[in-house]
Design a protein around this motif. Sequence first.
Motif, PDB file in Angstrom:
ATOM      1  N   PRO A  68       5.423   9.764   7.406  1.00 40.85           N
ATOM      2  CA  PRO A  68       5.489  10.821   6.387  1.00 40.85           C
ATOM      3  C   PRO A  68       4.129  11.494   6.224  1.00 40.85           C
ATOM      4  O   PRO A  68       3.087  10.895   6.476  1.00 40.85           O
ATOM      5  CB  PRO A  68       5.884  10.055   5.117  1.00 40.85           C
ATOM      6  N   ARG A  69       4.160  12.753   5.793  1.00 43.31           N
ATOM      7  CA  ARG A  69       2.926  13.516   5.641  1.00 43.31           C
ATOM      8  C   ARG A  69       2.929  14.218   4.291  1.00 43.31           C
ATOM      9  O   ARG A  69       3.885  14.919   3.956  1.00 43.31           O
ATOM     10  CB  ARG A  69       2.797  14.555   6.775  1.00 43.31           C
ATOM     11  N   SER A  70       1.866  14.004   3.524  1.00 36.26           N
ATOM     12  CA  SER A  70       1.713  14.696   2.249  1.00 36.26           C
ATOM     13  C   SER A  70       0.229  14.797   1.950  1.00 36.26           C
ATOM     14  O   SER A  70      -0.611  14.335   2.728  1.00 36.26           O
ATOM     15  CB  SER A  70       2.444  13.952   1.120  1.00 36.26           C
ATOM     16  N   GLY A  71      -0.107  15.424   0.818  1.00 33.87           N
ATOM     17  CA  GLY A  71      -1.504  15.597   0.472  1.00 33.87           C
ATOM     18  C   GLY A  71      -2.233  16.408   1.518  1.00 33.87           C
ATOM     19  O   GLY A  71      -1.712  17.398   2.036  1.00 33.87           O
ATOM     20  N   ARG A  72      -3.420  15.970   1.891  1.00 30.82           N
ATOM     21  CA  ARG A  72      -4.194  16.736   2.869  1.00 30.82           C
ATOM     22  C   ARG A  72      -3.619  16.664   4.277  1.00 30.82           C
ATOM     23  O   ARG A  72      -4.045  17.383   5.173  1.00 30.82           O
ATOM     24  CB  ARG A  72      -5.650  16.263   2.883  1.00 30.82           C
ATOM     25  N   ARG A 204      -7.533   0.303   3.604  1.00 30.29           N
ATOM     26  CA  ARG A 204      -7.812   1.671   3.164  1.00 30.29           C
ATOM     27  C   ARG A 204      -8.343   2.554   4.279  1.00 30.29           C
ATOM     28  O   ARG A 204      -8.530   3.757   4.076  1.00 30.29           O
ATOM     29  CB  ARG A 204      -8.761   1.625   1.962  1.00 30.29           C
ATOM     30  N   ALA A 205      -8.545   1.971   5.443  1.00 31.20           N
ATOM     31  CA  ALA A 205      -8.902   2.794   6.602  1.00 31.20           C
ATOM     32  C   ALA A 205      -7.750   3.708   7.002  1.00 31.20           C
ATOM     33  O   ALA A 205      -7.962   4.730   7.662  1.00 31.20           O
ATOM     34  CB  ALA A 205      -9.284   1.896   7.783  1.00 31.20           C
ATOM     35  N   PHE A 206      -6.528   3.365   6.566  1.00 27.89           N
ATOM     36  CA  PHE A 206      -5.341   4.111   6.975  1.00 27.89           C
ATOM     37  C   PHE A 206      -4.957   5.115   5.887  1.00 27.89           C
ATOM     38  O   PHE A 206      -3.880   5.047   5.289  1.00 27.89           O
ATOM     39  CB  PHE A 206      -4.206   3.137   7.293  1.00 27.89           C
ATOM     40  N   ALA A 207      -5.871   6.060   5.667  1.00 29.90           N
ATOM     41  CA  ALA A 207      -5.669   7.040   4.603  1.00 29.90           C
ATOM     42  C   ALA A 207      -4.408   7.863   4.811  1.00 29.90           C
ATOM     43  O   ALA A 207      -3.739   8.246   3.842  1.00 29.90           O
ATOM     44  CB  ALA A 207      -6.885   7.953   4.511  1.00 29.90           C
ATOM     45  N   ILE A 210      -1.595   5.820   3.238  1.00 29.10           N
ATOM     46  CA  ILE A 210      -1.719   5.648   1.794  1.00 29.10           C
ATOM     47  C   ILE A 210      -1.503   6.974   1.070  1.00 29.10           C
ATOM     48  O   ILE A 210      -0.770   7.058   0.084  1.00 29.10           O
ATOM     49  CB  ILE A 210      -3.106   5.058   1.458  1.00 29.10           C
ATOM     50  N   GLU A 211      -2.119   8.036   1.570  1.00 28.83           N
ATOM     51  CA  GLU A 211      -1.978   9.346   0.937  1.00 28.83           C
ATOM     52  C   GLU A 211      -0.626   9.981   1.233  1.00 28.83           C
ATOM     53  O   GLU A 211      -0.256  10.966   0.612  1.00 28.83           O
ATOM     54  CB  GLU A 211      -3.104  10.271   1.395  1.00 28.83           C
ATOM     55  N   ASP A 217      -2.079  -0.499   0.670  1.00 31.69           N
ATOM     56  CA  ASP A 217      -3.243  -1.307   0.306  1.00 31.69           C
ATOM     57  C   ASP A 217      -2.953  -2.132  -0.938  1.00 31.69           C
ATOM     58  O   ASP A 217      -3.113  -3.363  -0.939  1.00 31.69           O
ATOM     59  CB  ASP A 217      -4.480  -0.422   0.122  1.00 31.69           C
ATOM     60  N   GLU A 218      -2.506  -1.480  -2.011  1.00 30.15           N
ATOM     61  CA  GLU A 218      -2.221  -2.191  -3.246  1.00 30.15           C
ATOM     62  C   GLU A 218      -1.075  -3.186  -3.066  1.00 30.15           C
ATOM     63  O   GLU A 218      -1.120  -4.311  -3.579  1.00 30.15           O
ATOM     64  CB  GLU A 218      -1.883  -1.198  -4.355  1.00 30.15           C
TER      65      GLU A 218
END
Length: 283
Positions: A68-72, A204-207, A210-211, A217-218
């Motif tokens: 999936p793709r969202s945010g930046r 968190r390397a996998f922004a 996560i984004e 991560d959580e």
Amino acid sequence: MKFSRPDADVFVPDGSAPAAALARVTHLAVGAHQDDLEIMAQAGIDECRAAPGLAFGGVVVTNGAGSPRSGRFAGFTDVQMQAVRRDEQREAARHGGYALQLQLAHPSADVKAAGHAGVAADLGAVFGGGRPRVVYLHNPADKHDTHVAVFLRCLAALRSLPRDRRPARVLGCEVWRDLDWLPDADKVALDAGRDPALAARLLRAFASQIEGGKRYDEATLGRRAANATFHTSHAVDGARAITWAMDLTPLVQDDRLDPVTFTLAHVDRLRADIGDRLRRCGG
């Protein structure tokens, strides 16, 4: 080191020869997607960082397409996202001090096709080119089809090795189905809490993931903490974070064992455990 796909990525953080890096790997994790290794095998990463002579290696079998793709990342094409995920996996390998990071770049459909020649050849080259003591795989009760397919393709590759070349320990780890349901006698506890700061940094390397709306991560850190706390009711926590695993070594040692029968036997033991407890308590 050549693989069947031209877009396969071979990354050695210290710049040494890939074949030599694979040969010195003692703890090898093979996952379906970018970030699976960091969810599955934190215990192996920590162990290798802590002890001289140990080396962690990672293999990602698929190309990461379809995320999936969202945010930046919302405007990224699928090809661009695959490149981002490849680079994120490289970043995690640098942070974790991996000896080697391989990304075989197979489409999921090819991995799910039993007997696909390229997948089989690549996994055969990985396992044949190294002598890991411990191998971390997806567990066969995972609910993600591609994860289960990667497990089955890895099992076939390991069974193709001469018996004296097979790893001493093979573990199936939780990702898309946790393993808290296993009876305690069947659980393998992997200490994932020795370096909490590194564990968080790796995830968190996998922004792009996560984004993309999934807080892996959580969720991963929370599951590990919950595993540690709910491990036993009558003792204080022995570890800050635990990843549960299933011991798959018998499947690799004995080619006659059927993976379906082997896996469902764990479910049968859970059923028996629940029934015995109910009867014991007057049910």
